[in-house]
Design an enzyme around this catalytic site. Structure first.
Site, PDB file in Angstrom:
ATOM      1  CG  HIS A 197      -4.267   3.370   4.124  1.00  0.00           C
ATOM      2  ND1 HIS A 197      -3.260   2.580   4.632  1.00  0.00           N
ATOM      3  CD2 HIS A 197      -4.432   4.376   5.016  1.00  0.00           C
ATOM      4  CE1 HIS A 197      -2.818   3.102   5.763  1.00  0.00           C
ATOM      5  NE2 HIS A 197      -3.522   4.184   6.019  1.00  0.00           N
TER       6      HIS A 197
ATOM      7  CB  SER B 297      -7.199   4.147  -6.783  1.00  0.00           C
ATOM      8  OG  SER B 297      -6.734   5.333  -6.193  1.00  0.00           O
TER       9      SER B 297
ATOM     10  CD  GLN C 171      -8.222  12.550  -4.103  1.00  0.00           C
ATOM     11  OE1 GLN C 171      -7.626  13.332  -4.837  1.00  0.00           O
ATOM     12  NE2 GLN C 171      -8.838  11.471  -4.569  1.00  0.00           N
TER      13      GLN C 171
ATOM     14  CG  HIS D  56      -4.271  -1.242   4.406  1.00  0.00           C
ATOM     15  ND1 HIS D  56      -3.875  -0.373   3.417  1.00  0.00           N
ATOM     16  CD2 HIS D  56      -4.894  -2.275   3.772  1.00  0.00           C
ATOM     17  CE1 HIS D  56      -4.233  -0.859   2.231  1.00  0.00           C
ATOM     18  NE2 HIS D  56      -4.846  -2.011   2.421  1.00  0.00           N
TER      19      HIS D  56
ATOM     20  CG  HIS E 270      -6.992   8.099   0.878  1.00  0.00           C
ATOM     21  ND1 HIS E 270      -7.409   6.819   0.595  1.00  0.00           N
ATOM     22  CD2 HIS E 270      -6.987   8.744  -0.311  1.00  0.00           C
ATOM     23  CE1 HIS E 270      -7.629   6.691  -0.711  1.00  0.00           C
ATOM     24  NE2 HIS E 270      -7.388   7.851  -1.289  1.00  0.00           N
TER      25      HIS E 270
ATOM     26  CG  ASN F  80     -13.865   9.974  -4.483  1.00  0.00           C
ATOM     27  OD1 ASN F  80     -14.970  10.492  -4.440  1.00  0.00           O
ATOM     28  ND2 ASN F  80     -12.915  10.394  -5.302  1.00  0.00           N
TER      29      ASN F  80
ATOM     30  CB  CYS G 144       0.877   1.275   4.756  1.00  0.00           C
ATOM     31  SG  CYS G 144      -0.683   0.357   4.967  1.00  0.00           S
TER      32      CYS G 144
ATOM     33  CB  CYS H 120      -0.914  -0.003   1.227  1.00  0.00           C
ATOM     34  SG  CYS H 120      -1.746   1.570   1.512  1.00  0.00           S
TER      35      CYS H 120
HETATM   36  O1  LIG Z   1      -7.505  10.792  -7.318  1.00  0.00           O
HETATM   37  P1  LIG Z   1      -7.952   9.356  -7.314  1.00  0.00           P
HETATM   38  O2  LIG Z   1      -8.391   8.887  -5.948  1.00  0.00           O
HETATM   39  O3  LIG Z   1      -6.973   8.417  -7.958  1.00  0.00           O
HETATM   40  O4  LIG Z   1      -9.245   9.336  -8.280  1.00  0.00           O
HETATM   41  C1  LIG Z   1     -10.574   9.377  -7.878  1.00  0.00           C
HETATM   42  O5  LIG Z   1     -10.988  10.658  -7.417  1.00  0.00           O
HETATM   43  C2  LIG Z   1     -10.928  11.734  -8.361  1.00  0.00           C
HETATM   44  C3  LIG Z   1     -11.522  12.965  -7.727  1.00  0.00           C
HETATM   45  O6  LIG Z   1     -12.897  12.801  -7.397  1.00  0.00           O
HETATM   46  C4  LIG Z   1     -11.636  11.363  -9.671  1.00  0.00           C
HETATM   47  O7  LIG Z   1     -11.355  12.362 -10.633  1.00  0.00           O
HETATM   48  C5  LIG Z   1     -11.184  10.007 -10.211  1.00  0.00           C
HETATM   49  O8  LIG Z   1     -11.955   9.665 -11.344  1.00  0.00           O
HETATM   50  C6  LIG Z   1     -11.367   8.967  -9.100  1.00  0.00           C
HETATM   51  O9  LIG Z   1     -10.992   7.691  -9.541  1.00  0.00           O
END
Ligand SMILES: O=P(O)(O)O[C@H]1O[C@H](CO)[C@@H](O)[C@H](O)[C@H]1O
Ligand SMILES: O=P(O)(O)O[C@H]1O[C@H](CO)[C@@H](O)[C@H](O)[C@H]1O
Lengths: 375, 375
Positions: free
Chosen positions: A167, A164, A171, A116, A169, A156, A55, A52
């Site tokens: 873990h 993706s 943004q 994780h 997290h 997300n 981690c 990961c």
């Molecule tokens: O940045 P990550 O986690 O790889 O990507 C994820 O979040 C982003 C922001 O919402 C999106 O644009 C991506 O399509 C999604 O897969």
């Protein structure tokens, strides 16, 4: 400075049909794909995963190494959708239907916890408080960066929501423009603040004017039992399935005791109460279908005040925003059946099946003890 | 008439933050789920599937039996999201933040072809012409139904776009209100028609005023090679990856030789040319990643003119709309990796990775012969 190149530099484009901008990030085509491809959810995660990139102590895909962090950890996204200033300025549009705006900013990643296998729903309250403190720190820090107008905090969660890496997290994308949806909301809040809907005892916005969201929270708390959309409430915050919910179990979370423009304005009490209610919402979500419930969560709040304005002035125009969090979870009927927002929804109008009141009733009925911890 | 009950009758709710309505269809909670759950695409379909509720002669879930149709076949959706008039009127809002509007209408299902294993990309041109004729027939028929203001034609193709049955079919939802997204587009077209952007040789809208989409098609056709967004063009129609595309390989398809408000206004030539270009676009789509390419497709056009207006009058205000088809395909990198429009996109602004020009280039490079037929 390098010349603007639409195939290299991130920029935004105006859709004249919807009058909305789209953020274009051509350089992102280079990032590696680590996400799942519509596969079932992995349930048995290790506490530490040597593969990961989030981690503690592990190398990231950009080559850097994570420290052995103990609580939260923040770093700049190795595949950011926007890049820091100075950014090349896009040329003037050759036609109004081909309008471009330059954009710059930073994409941060915030790891919630070293483990994780955990999620917000399984963190103890003090650890959720640390996440909130990190949000406030990033909001303030990015807000002092030149030209930054908006700090979009979001999470997300779950592979079906494009996450993706399991873990825990979130943004934070900080931009030199107020993005489309936030701008639309702010315009609505402004319009409402200039209206005469002042018949409730709800808290007021700047200059004693009505605040759409303060008013809305007040109505929901007062609603009769049969129409209740409130999911959970404490002495500062209320979580409702809003009247206008699009996603099946959408939740709107907001402070209701006073008008609060941003997370930076929260008192100590309000922060603790936010941690508590975040824990309850996410636990109820997991309990609904006995799974790690996927969603996108986002925080809408005050844009960064312009440098010349007096940020301390409570009557400042920017204060018309009222802090709130949206949860958009896709699941509809079970851990494996989601609501598709497709054809009609994409072309015509959002469409939902069960009512917000039904959804709220189901969420209210869910335990506040996580199903994995209850025996 | 029965009293309005928000838990039984379909209705719309206003989101005062975005100023958009959401259509609520509580009775739909009863429909059975036949779709896949994020599973990989089935490639080896039989020409006839005895278990398919859309195949000729088979029983449907509502108990009715399909005729042994030879070309297209239309029936009312057994689990419609809107119901026909008369519909109970929703009560006046108790507060402006809790606004409801009544709605009625019909949801039709249009089967494109008797063969279970085909798609638009694999139909011969005369069969696609029959689909177009069926769209025109439904548009006209539903338009004469009392109170219907908008006929939304669309197709969800592929399990990942919420399509619950691979048998080639689309849907038509006819409503007593112009839905949110169509209304937003129409407002933009109206604004543009009142502007002074008349410097091009593009066809003009009603009263000789500029038409946003006629103008846009004209610009795209004239664009220099290096910036080309045109994917395919014939003597009537042009397909572009629009300047403002959100979905990776989004396509906008529109007639460019003259201003055309709706599919009912198409000439014989224009219908044949539409069938041809629909075939080319969908074949290129399948060839891009050598798979049956998923998408949502929708037709935007003239709302149903009010009974008192003179529908034959070309200068009629309603004529400001210019017929166009949107294709929103989710795939990004391969048959199994899609673009997620999640956190940032749902909370802040649409975000795409490759540019529209790059996407157009890739689609232009795809063969016009379907990969399954090419050897
Ligand atoms: O940045 P990550 O986690 O790889 O990507 C994820 O979040 C982003 C922001 O919402 C999106 O644009 C991506 O399509 C999604 O897969
Ligand atoms: O009516 P269907 O094909 O069962 O359902 C599909 O299309 C509808 C209209 O876009 C959506 O509301 C559903 O979520 C989707 O699964």
């Amino acid at each position: 400075m390098e010349e603007f190149d639409a195939e290299t530099h991130p920029h935004r484009r105006l859709n004249p049909l919807t009058n909305e901008y789209v953020l274009v990030s051509p350089h992102r085509t280079k990032r590696p794909w680590l996400g799942q491809t519509e596969a079932p959810q992995i349930l048995d995660l290790p506490q530490y995963d040597p593969a990961c990139y989030l981690c503690p102590g592990n190398p990231r895909s950009g080559g850097q190494q994570n420290p052995v962090y103990e609580h939260t950890y923040t770093f700049v996204n190795d595949f950011s959708a926007v890049l820091p200033a100075p950014a090349p300025t896009s040329p003037a549009a050759s036609h109004p239907l081909l309008t471009t705006r330059s954009v710059h900013g930073t994409c941060d990643v915030l790891i919630f916890h070293p483990r994780h296998d955990l999620t917000l729903a399984r963190l103890v309250i003090p650890d959720i408080e640390r996440v909130i403190e990190a949000w406030i720190r990033i909001y303030k820090q990015r807000g002092t960066q030149e030209g930054i107008k908006y700090v979009q905090i979001f999470e997300n969660k779950g592979a079906i929501m494009g996450c993706s890496n399991p873990h825990p997290h979130g943004q934070v994308w900080s931009l030199s423009d107020v993005p489309t949806i936030a701008a639309t909301e702010i315009a609505s809040l402004r319009r409402y603040s200039l209206s005469d809907v002042t018949d409730s005892a709800a808290p007021k916005g700047p200059k004693g004017r009505p605040c759409l969201l303060c008013e809305y929270a007040h109505i929901e708390i007062a609603a009769p039992e049969a129409e209740a959309r409130v999911v959970v409430k404490n002495d500062r915050w209320v979580a409702v399935v809003p009247w206008w919910a699009t996603w099946p179990f959408e939740v709107l979370l907001l402070p209701y005791q006073r008008h609060v423009p941003s997370i930076a304005d929260l008192t100590e009490d309000e922060r603790v109460a936010l941690a508590e209610i975040l824990s309850k919402i996410t636990i109820k979500y997991d309990n609904l279908f006995s799974c790690s419930f996927a969603y996108s969560m986002g925080i809408h709040q005050r844009p960064i005040p312009a440098p010349e304005s007096d940020a301390a002035d409570d009557e400042d125009e920017d204060n018309i925003t009222h802090l709130h969090l949206h949860f958009y979870p896709p699941l509809l009927r079970s851990a494996s059946v989601k609501k598709f927002l497709v054809g009609f929804e994409l072309m015509a109008e959002a469409q939902r099946d069960l009512t917000p009141e039904q959804a709220a009733r189901k969420l209210r009925a869910c335990s506040e003890v996580h199903y994995l911890h209850s025996n």
